[in-house]
Design an enzyme around this catalytic site. Structure first.
Site, PDB file in Angstrom:
ATOM      1  N   GLU A   1      -3.693  -9.018   2.999  1.00  0.00           N
ATOM      2  CA  GLU A   1      -3.494  -9.406   4.401  1.00  0.00           C
ATOM      3  C   GLU A   1      -4.685  -9.086   5.293  1.00  0.00           C
ATOM      4  O   GLU A   1      -4.755  -9.562   6.437  1.00  0.00           O
ATOM      5  CB  GLU A   1      -2.241  -8.717   4.962  1.00  0.00           C
TER       6      GLU A   1
ATOM      7  N   CYS B   1       0.820  -1.213   0.000  1.00  0.00           N
ATOM      8  CA  CYS B   1       0.000   0.000   0.000  1.00  0.00           C
ATOM      9  C   CYS B   1       0.859   1.271   0.000  1.00  0.00           C
ATOM     10  O   CYS B   1       1.584   1.518  -0.950  1.00  0.00           O
ATOM     11  CB  CYS B   1      -0.978  -0.037   1.163  1.00  0.00           C
TER      12      CYS B   1
ATOM     13  N   HIS C   1      -4.600  -4.983  -0.335  1.00  0.00           N
ATOM     14  CA  HIS C   1      -4.495  -5.533   1.024  1.00  0.00           C
ATOM     15  C   HIS C   1      -4.988  -6.975   1.150  1.00  0.00           C
ATOM     16  O   HIS C   1      -5.989  -7.246   1.827  1.00  0.00           O
ATOM     17  CB  HIS C   1      -5.290  -4.656   1.995  1.00  0.00           C
TER      18      HIS C   1
END
Length: 308
Positions: free
Chosen positions: A235, A142, A233
């Site tokens: 994660e 990011c 993202h």
């Protein structure tokens, strides 16, 4: 094999509940094995949530991993106590003489600030340059990815007309590569960002690996450096986007509902996770590629050429 994390790290309980094998430092020290050294530079305000998200993905590999939590040296966190940071984190100054097989640089909620005006930008420049000499493979996430693309490749970013917010279908691009092995042709990936990068500024030293025509590039690899740049993202956990939406609602910001998060568009319903398998695949592939190519003698990291 388990992931080794600092003794008594609160994330351990969550990981063990989810079935992730966790080993404390004391037990790991008795094993005659060369574990992979993975560092996590955590720039997010909620340190515990972010470290848990990455630890569950890193810990899903059959290899033994030593994870070192790293923070900016002089930055004072507003959301995490100094006692917690001193207990579980090392500053970059404390680790910069070390070598790492892998290193992750997270995002940060500072997308509205020009890079050069970020308070810790000078240290970020040192860290990014340091990864070229001291890390076998780096993954920038990011804001971390935007910063590294800006620094290494002069890639230009711009403010999008509206925030890209939700879980979006992407496509795989480029030639087959080891990092996306097993990932479907159109993975669903969580997105939460205001900025995108100008395609015209993407240099020939970069290859797009995951893309989306509507909301922009998702992931690139560096053909010169051992680095991946993930702008979104994978994660994130089930409630990451939902909690961000709830936070903005309570703050009176009248946010748009995140796309493809709540079943039937009902913000009171529990979000569905449509990306978990791809998240595990990406990190398993990344760690496997590190394991296959990193020098056994870790002090040789940064001195041994590696062709992906």
């Amino acid at each position: 094999m388990p992931i080794r994390i600092p003794d008594n790290l609160p994330a351990a309980k969550t990981l063990e509940t989810e079935g992730v094998m966790v080993m404390n430092s004391s037990r790991a020290a008795r094993q005659d094995i060369r574990p992979l050294q993975i560092g996590l530079l955590n720039l997010m305000p909620n340190k515990e949530r972010t470290e848990t998200q990455f630890a569950r993905l890193i810990g899903s590999t059959p290899l033994q991993i030593d994870m070192t939590l790293v923070r900016i040296t002089d930055h004072q966190s507003k959301h995490t106590s100094e006692e917690y940071l001193k207990t579980f984190y090392s500053t970059w100054e404390e680790v910069k003489e070390r070598k790492f097989d892998g290193f992750i640089v997270t995002g940060a909620p500072i997308a509205h600030i020009p890079f050069e005006e970020v308070k810790y930008w000078s240290e970020m420049l040192e860290i990014m340059d340091w990864t070229e000499r001291n890390v076998h493979q780096t993954m920038f996430i990011c804001w971390g990815a935007q910063a590294a693309l800006h620094h290494f490749h002069k890639t230009r970013r711009y403010r999008m007309p509206k925030k890209a917010f939700g879980v979006f279908r992407h496509t795989l691009a480029g030639a087959p590569n080891p990092w996306l092995r097993g990932i479907s042709d159109s993975p669903m990936i969580p997105v939460s960002r205001y900025n995108d990068i100008e395609r015209s500024s993407i240099s020939d030293d970069l290859e797009i690996l995951i893309d989306n025509d509507e909301i922009g590039v998702c992931m690139l690899r560096d053909k010169v450096r051992q680095a991946l740049y993930m702008l979104n993202h994978l994660e994130y956990d089930n409630r990451s986007l939902a909690d961000e939406f709830d936070r903005d609602v309570k703050a009176g910001l009248n946010p748009e509902m995140p796309a493809n998060v709540f079943p039937n568009g009902d913000s009171t319903a529990e979000p569905e996770n449509r990306w978990r398998s791809h998240a595990h695949l990406l990190f398993q592939n990344w760690i496997n590629e590190i394991y296959q190519t990193t020098p056994y003698e870790i002090e040789k990291v940064g001195r041994v050429a590696h062709e992906p």
